[in-house]
Design a protein around this motif. Structure first.
Motif, PDB file in Angstrom:
ATOM      1  N   SER A 106      23.971  33.727  42.336  1.00  0.00           N
ATOM      2  CA  SER A 106      23.063  33.336  43.650  1.00  0.00           C
ATOM      3  C   SER A 106      21.891  32.329  43.227  1.00  0.00           C
ATOM      4  CB  SER A 106      22.474  34.786  44.001  1.00  0.00           C
ATOM      5  OG  SER A 106      21.680  35.298  42.905  1.00  0.00           O
ATOM      6  N   LYS A 107      21.434  32.457  42.167  1.00  0.00           N
ATOM      7  CA  LYS A 107      20.600  31.289  41.536  1.00  0.00           C
ATOM      8  C   LYS A 107      21.050  29.900  41.681  1.00  0.00           C
ATOM      9  CE  LYS A 107      18.117  34.264  38.508  1.00  0.00           C
ATOM     10  NZ  LYS A 107      17.819  34.547  37.147  1.00  0.00           N
ATOM     11  N   ASN A 108      22.241  29.843  41.052  1.00  0.00           N
ATOM     12  CA  ASN A 108      23.017  28.485  41.257  1.00  0.00           C
ATOM     13  C   ASN A 108      23.261  28.205  42.644  1.00  0.00           C
ATOM     14  OD1 ASN A 108      24.260  26.564  39.836  1.00  0.00           O
ATOM     15  ND2 ASN A 108      26.304  27.336  40.292  1.00  0.00           N
ATOM     16  N   GLU A 109      23.679  28.977  43.379  1.00  0.00           N
ATOM     17  CA  GLU A 109      23.949  28.695  45.044  1.00  0.00           C
ATOM     18  C   GLU A 109      22.665  28.280  45.535  1.00  0.00           C
ATOM     19  OE1 GLU A 109      27.155  28.278  46.932  1.00  0.00           O
ATOM     20  OE2 GLU A 109      27.480  28.213  44.703  1.00  0.00           O
ATOM     21  N   LEU A 110      21.594  29.034  45.517  1.00  0.00           N
ATOM     22  CA  LEU A 110      20.078  28.448  46.055  1.00  0.00           C
ATOM     23  C   LEU A 110      19.830  26.938  45.533  1.00  0.00           C
ATOM     24  CD1 LEU A 110      17.942  31.571  45.752  1.00  0.00           C
ATOM     25  CD2 LEU A 110      18.592  30.199  47.947  1.00  0.00           C
ATOM     26  N   LYS A 111      20.068  26.764  44.121  1.00  0.00           N
ATOM     27  CA  LYS A 111      19.807  25.521  43.678  1.00  0.00           C
ATOM     28  C   LYS A 111      20.938  24.596  44.332  1.00  0.00           C
ATOM     29  CE  LYS A 111      19.821  22.595  39.574  1.00  0.00           C
ATOM     30  NZ  LYS A 111      20.204  21.501  40.167  1.00  0.00           N
ATOM     31  N   ASN A 112      22.151  24.666  44.532  1.00  0.00           N
ATOM     32  CA  ASN A 112      22.963  23.743  45.361  1.00  0.00           C
ATOM     33  C   ASN A 112      22.543  23.535  46.736  1.00  0.00           C
ATOM     34  OD1 ASN A 112      24.716  23.639  42.879  1.00  0.00           O
ATOM     35  ND2 ASN A 112      26.214  25.039  43.715  1.00  0.00           N
ATOM     36  N   ILE A 113      22.100  24.517  47.662  1.00  0.00           N
ATOM     37  CA  ILE A 113      21.764  24.491  48.700  1.00  0.00           C
ATOM     38  C   ILE A 113      20.561  23.566  48.864  1.00  0.00           C
ATOM     39  CG2 ILE A 113      20.289  25.610  50.595  1.00  0.00           C
ATOM     40  CD1 ILE A 113      22.100  28.208  49.831  1.00  0.00           C
ATOM     41  N   PHE A 114      19.405  23.727  48.103  1.00  0.00           N
ATOM     42  CA  PHE A 114      18.332  22.753  47.717  1.00  0.00           C
ATOM     43  C   PHE A 114      18.509  21.480  47.615  1.00  0.00           C
ATOM     44  CE2 PHE A 114      15.057  20.823  45.334  1.00  0.00           C
ATOM     45  CZ  PHE A 114      13.761  21.114  46.315  1.00  0.00           C
ATOM     46  N   ASP A 115      19.564  21.262  46.373  1.00  0.00           N
ATOM     47  CA  ASP A 115      19.853  19.645  46.269  1.00  0.00           C
ATOM     48  C   ASP A 115      20.615  19.064  47.494  1.00  0.00           C
ATOM     49  OD1 ASP A 115      19.005  20.214  43.626  1.00  0.00           O
ATOM     50  OD2 ASP A 115      20.864  20.557  42.785  1.00  0.00           O
ATOM     51  N   TYR A 116      21.633  19.725  47.873  1.00  0.00           N
ATOM     52  CA  TYR A 116      22.283  19.208  49.331  1.00  0.00           C
ATOM     53  C   TYR A 116      21.345  19.085  50.377  1.00  0.00           C
ATOM     54  CZ  TYR A 116      25.103  18.973  53.302  1.00  0.00           C
ATOM     55  OH  TYR A 116      25.779  18.413  54.227  1.00  0.00           O
ATOM     56  N   TYR A 117      20.456  19.639  50.585  1.00  0.00           N
ATOM     57  CA  TYR A 117      19.492  19.434  51.877  1.00  0.00           C
ATOM     58  C   TYR A 117      18.380  18.499  51.489  1.00  0.00           C
ATOM     59  CZ  TYR A 117      21.640  22.656  55.076  1.00  0.00           C
ATOM     60  OH  TYR A 117      22.565  23.106  55.957  1.00  0.00           O
ATOM     61  N   LYS A 118      18.014  18.400  50.115  1.00  0.00           N
ATOM     62  CA  LYS A 118      16.817  17.420  49.715  1.00  0.00           C
ATOM     63  C   LYS A 118      17.615  16.097  49.882  1.00  0.00           C
ATOM     64  CE  LYS A 118      14.548  15.948  45.480  1.00  0.00           C
ATOM     65  NZ  LYS A 118      14.370  16.126  44.097  1.00  0.00           N
ATOM     66  N   LYS A 119      19.163  16.033  49.494  1.00  0.00           N
ATOM     67  CA  LYS A 119      19.544  14.658  49.464  1.00  0.00           C
ATOM     68  C   LYS A 119      20.149  14.237  51.137  1.00  0.00           C
ATOM     69  CE  LYS A 119      23.893  12.380  48.064  1.00  0.00           C
ATOM     70  NZ  LYS A 119      25.191  12.351  47.339  1.00  0.00           N
ATOM     71  N   GLU A 120      20.357  15.250  51.789  1.00  0.00           N
ATOM     72  CA  GLU A 120      21.114  15.047  53.090  1.00  0.00           C
ATOM     73  C   GLU A 120      19.914  15.106  54.022  1.00  0.00           C
ATOM     74  OE1 GLU A 120      24.095  13.841  53.851  1.00  0.00           O
ATOM     75  OE2 GLU A 120      24.475  14.056  51.703  1.00  0.00           O
ATOM     76  N   ALA A 121      18.845  15.667  54.016  1.00  0.00           N
ATOM     77  CA  ALA A 121      17.750  15.819  54.996  1.00  0.00           C
ATOM     78  C   ALA A 121      16.571  15.185  54.351  1.00  0.00           C
ATOM     79  CB  ALA A 121      17.654  17.133  55.600  1.00  0.00           C
ATOM     80  N   SER A 122      15.560  16.222  53.735  1.00  0.00           N
ATOM     81  CA  SER A 122      14.579  15.836  53.090  1.00  0.00           C
ATOM     82  C   SER A 122      13.946  17.121  52.127  1.00  0.00           C
ATOM     83  CB  SER A 122      13.079  15.740  54.045  1.00  0.00           C
ATOM     84  OG  SER A 122      12.807  16.946  54.644  1.00  0.00           O
ATOM     85  N   LEU A 123      13.118  16.746  51.238  1.00  0.00           N
ATOM     86  CA  LEU A 123      12.544  17.720  50.244  1.00  0.00           C
ATOM     87  C   LEU A 123      12.004  18.832  50.866  1.00  0.00           C
ATOM     88  CD1 LEU A 123      11.801  18.401  47.578  1.00  0.00           C
ATOM     89  CD2 LEU A 123       9.784  17.186  47.703  1.00  0.00           C
ATOM     90  N   ASN A 124      11.413  18.557  52.200  1.00  0.00           N
ATOM     91  CA  ASN A 124      10.517  19.560  52.939  1.00  0.00           C
ATOM     92  C   ASN A 124      11.607  20.421  53.773  1.00  0.00           C
ATOM     93  OD1 ASN A 124       7.993  20.386  53.389  1.00  0.00           O
ATOM     94  ND2 ASN A 124       8.052  19.606  55.316  1.00  0.00           N
ATOM     95  N   VAL A 125      12.731  19.857  54.032  1.00  0.00           N
ATOM     96  CA  VAL A 125      13.661  20.693  54.717  1.00  0.00           C
ATOM     97  C   VAL A 125      14.398  21.714  53.523  1.00  0.00           C
ATOM     98  CG1 VAL A 125      16.119  20.844  55.756  1.00  0.00           C
ATOM     99  CG2 VAL A 125      14.196  19.299  56.598  1.00  0.00           C
ATOM    100  N   ALA A 126      14.649  21.182  52.536  1.00  0.00           N
ATOM    101  CA  ALA A 126      15.436  21.750  51.398  1.00  0.00           C
ATOM    102  C   ALA A 126      14.331  22.906  51.017  1.00  0.00           C
ATOM    103  CB  ALA A 126      15.584  20.963  50.303  1.00  0.00           C
ATOM    104  N   ARG A 127      12.983  22.746  51.037  1.00  0.00           N
ATOM    105  CA  ARG A 127      12.147  23.771  50.336  1.00  0.00           C
ATOM    106  C   ARG A 127      11.840  24.949  51.431  1.00  0.00           C
ATOM    107  NH1 ARG A 127       7.210  19.955  48.405  1.00  0.00           N
ATOM    108  NH2 ARG A 127       7.796  19.570  46.437  1.00  0.00           N
TER     109      ARG A 127
END
Length: 81
Positions: free
Chosen positions: A11-32
């Motif tokens: 689950s920690k890895n999946e949260l990191k993957n979600i964060f990384d994806y949205y940071k790249k595709e949307a923005s740091l703010n959206v990912a956070r």
């Protein structure tokens, strides 16, 4: 009584993957905000561990698996007392 929440390595890895994806595709703010929302949803379980519905797709598992939904994400968990 308030329970402690433990996140599996998966689950920690999946949260990191979600964060990384949205940071790249949307923005740091959206990912956070998304990852924060998911983790905040899970903290509700500290006081109400049976809040989520039973996960029927995993009913053959010996654990009492349940889930919560945040946005389009399903948070699967079990209570180990």
């Amino acid at each position: 009584m308030e329970l402690k929440i433990y996140w599996t390595d998966f689950s920690k890895n999946e949260l990191k993957n979600i964060f990384d994806y949205y940071k790249k595709e949307a923005s740091l703010n959206v990912a956070r905000n998304l990852v924060l929302g998911i983790t905040k949803e899970a903290t509700k379980l500290k006081k109400h561990p049976t809040l989520g519905q039973e996960e029927e797709l995993l009913s053959k598992d010996s654990r009492d698996l349940r889930y919560l939904v945040f946005g389009s994400y399903k948070i699967i968990y079990w209570v180990n007392l």
